[in-house]
Motif scaffolding. Structure first.
Motif, mmCIF file in Angstrom:
data_model
loop_
_atom_site.group_PDB
_atom_site.id
_atom_site.type_symbol
_atom_site.label_atom_id
_atom_site.label_comp_id
_atom_site.label_asym_id
_atom_site.label_seq_id
_atom_site.Cartn_x
_atom_site.Cartn_y
_atom_site.Cartn_z
ATOM 1 N N THR A 177 11.732 2.209 -11.653
ATOM 2 C CA THR A 177 11.256 1.267 -11.266
ATOM 3 C C THR A 177 11.816 0.658 -10.047
ATOM 4 O O THR A 177 13.162 1.043 -9.984
ATOM 5 N N ILE A 178 11.708 -0.057 -9.124
ATOM 6 C CA ILE A 178 12.226 -0.640 -7.944
ATOM 7 C C ILE A 178 12.020 -2.135 -7.972
ATOM 8 O O ILE A 178 10.426 -2.249 -7.915
ATOM 9 N N ARG A 179 12.660 -3.089 -7.660
ATOM 10 C CA ARG A 179 12.344 -4.428 -7.248
ATOM 11 C C ARG A 179 13.031 -4.744 -5.676
ATOM 12 O O ARG A 179 14.031 -4.346 -5.581
ATOM 13 N N ILE A 180 11.916 -5.154 -5.005
ATOM 14 C CA ILE A 180 12.479 -5.593 -3.541
ATOM 15 C C ILE A 180 12.257 -7.046 -3.556
ATOM 16 O O ILE A 180 11.125 -7.636 -3.839
ATOM 17 N N GLY A 181 13.135 -7.753 -2.892
ATOM 18 C CA GLY A 181 13.161 -9.014 -2.870
ATOM 19 C C GLY A 181 13.762 -9.756 -1.413
ATOM 20 O O GLY A 181 14.201 -8.930 -0.740
ATOM 21 N N LEU A 182 13.310 -10.905 -1.444
ATOM 22 C CA LEU A 182 13.641 -11.551 -0.048
ATOM 23 C C LEU A 182 14.058 -13.025 -0.545
ATOM 24 O O LEU A 182 13.137 -13.669 -1.248
ATOM 25 N N TYR A 183 15.113 -13.592 -0.164
ATOM 26 C CA TYR A 183 15.473 -15.180 -0.323
ATOM 27 C C TYR A 183 16.049 -15.702 0.709
ATOM 28 O O TYR A 183 16.625 -15.076 1.696
ATOM 29 N N SER A 184 15.775 -17.109 0.736
ATOM 30 C CA SER A 184 16.607 -17.630 1.797
ATOM 31 C C SER A 184 17.207 -19.108 1.206
ATOM 32 O O SER A 184 16.693 -19.622 0.173
ATOM 33 N N LEU A 185 18.395 -19.317 1.661
ATOM 34 C CA LEU A 185 18.958 -20.642 1.357
ATOM 35 C C LEU A 185 19.609 -21.535 2.610
ATOM 36 O O LEU A 185 19.882 -20.872 3.141
ATOM 37 N N SER A 186 19.062 -22.753 2.790
ATOM 38 C CA SER A 186 19.586 -23.585 3.606
ATOM 39 C C SER A 186 20.389 -24.847 2.946
ATOM 40 O O SER A 186 19.632 -25.215 2.302
ATOM 41 N N LYS A 187 21.408 -25.176 3.749
ATOM 42 C CA LYS A 187 22.181 -26.281 3.230
ATOM 43 C C LYS A 187 23.096 -26.743 4.173
ATOM 44 O O LYS A 187 23.556 -25.728 5.334
ATOM 45 N N PRO B 22 0.762 -1.337 -0.026
ATOM 46 C CA PRO B 22 0.056 0.045 0.047
ATOM 47 C C PRO B 22 0.897 1.219 -0.057
ATOM 48 O O PRO B 22 0.490 2.262 -0.531
ATOM 49 N N GLN B 23 2.003 1.262 0.568
ATOM 50 C CA GLN B 23 2.868 2.402 0.676
ATOM 51 C C GLN B 23 3.394 2.844 -0.656
ATOM 52 O O GLN B 23 3.617 3.920 -0.974
ATOM 53 N N LEU B 24 3.973 1.854 -1.403
ATOM 54 C CA LEU B 24 4.469 2.002 -2.693
ATOM 55 C C LEU B 24 3.270 2.326 -3.762
ATOM 56 O O LEU B 24 3.593 3.270 -4.552
ATOM 57 N N GLN B 25 2.094 1.913 -3.717
ATOM 58 C CA GLN B 25 0.880 2.520 -4.285
ATOM 59 C C GLN B 25 0.659 3.697 -4.103
ATOM 60 O O GLN B 25 0.491 4.416 -4.871
#
Length: 281
Positions: free
Chosen positions: A261-271, A242-245
């Protein structure tokens, strides 16, 4: 260039090559799995070098451009000329009306519960409804057609007895569409890498790019951590969406150029953790 400067440059280059080697391993695994020969990758690397050098030489004398690129990349002038005649490969499209609607459904406060999980909504009526959600995403596709497409993609289920629509998947993974899936890999990982490279070449503050590492965990704790990460992502989506909108609406109202443009991401990797012997190498 004196010896001290030369040694420092060589040290930086060796560190860079080590980092690139780490980056290339997953790509090599992917290419081998799909039978892509190394010659095709080498051609892409040449193309990337020429494009990067061309960008670095922007504004220079056009008549000397090929020679400059040749000097910077180590490629012959003839090879530079050949590569410049080859079109740049285009990434497959990833964005669609269905993915936009999915993003809105999972990020708008009216469409999620207190736990930030998507609500089941009526097919028709005022907000929150599928009809209202579809209208907020597009004026070109009728809500009925969009619902049919999302049912086909197995993203939603339409309970006809109650005329309610339920979201089955709050993350879109196009398992049956390889080009689109690999397009997501290219855009998401590509933008992440571009942000990191820009920071490394600058003062480190151009883009937000951080990571958190936790080790010495059990498999049971990793499973619990995955649930925590999913909850964090849902919270991030419903807070920032909502804040970006609102920012987009403010830009439109102020008639500011909307060309960013802006891209926001979140990732995780377990090993598994590296052994003591591996970490000492």
């Amino acid at each position: 260039m004196n010896k001290t400067t030369s040694d420092a440059l060589q040290t930086e280059q060796q560190a860079l090559l080590a980092a690139i080697g780490h980056l290339l391993k997953p790509f090599a695994t992917l290419c081998l799995a799909k039978g892509v020969p190394i010659q095709a990758i080498e051609e892409l690397v040449r193309h990337a070098y020429v494009e990067a050098a061309k960008q670095a030489c922007e504004g220079d004398n056009p008549e000397r451009l090929t020679s400059r690129i040749s000097t910077m990349t180590g490629l012959t002038r003839r090879e530079v000329g050949r590569i410049q005649q080859i079109p740049t490969p285009q990434l497959p499209a990833t964005r669609s009306v269905a993915t936009d609607l999915l993003t809105h459904w999972t990020s708008q406060a009216a469409y999620v519960d207190k736990a930030k999980k998507p609500l089941g909504i009526p097919r028709q009526g005022p907000t929150p409804s599928f009809e209202a959600l579809a209208a907020s995403v597009t004026k070109d596709v009728h809500a009925r057609s969009l619902l049919a497409e999302m049912v086909r993609l197995n993203l939603v289920i339409h309970h006809k007895a109650t005329d309610m629509v339920e979201l089955l998947e709050d993350i879109f993974v196009p398992n049956d569409n390889w080009p689109q899936m690999i397009g997501f890999l290219g855009t998401n990982v590509g933008d992440h890498l571009e942000a990191a490279v820009t920071n490394v070449l600058g003062d480190g503050h151009q883009h937000f790019e951080q990571a958190l590492l936790a080790d010495e965990l059990s498999s049971e704790s990793v499973n619990e951590a995955k649930a925590l990460i999913s909850a964090q992502w849902r919270s991030l989506m419903t807070t920032l969406g909502p804040q970006l909108q609102a920012l987009m609406d403010a830009d439109q109202a102020a008639q500011r150029p909307q060309d960013q443009t802006i891209r926001i991401g979140l990732y995780s990797l377990s090993k598994p953790m590296p052994s003591t012997e591996d970490s000492s190498k």
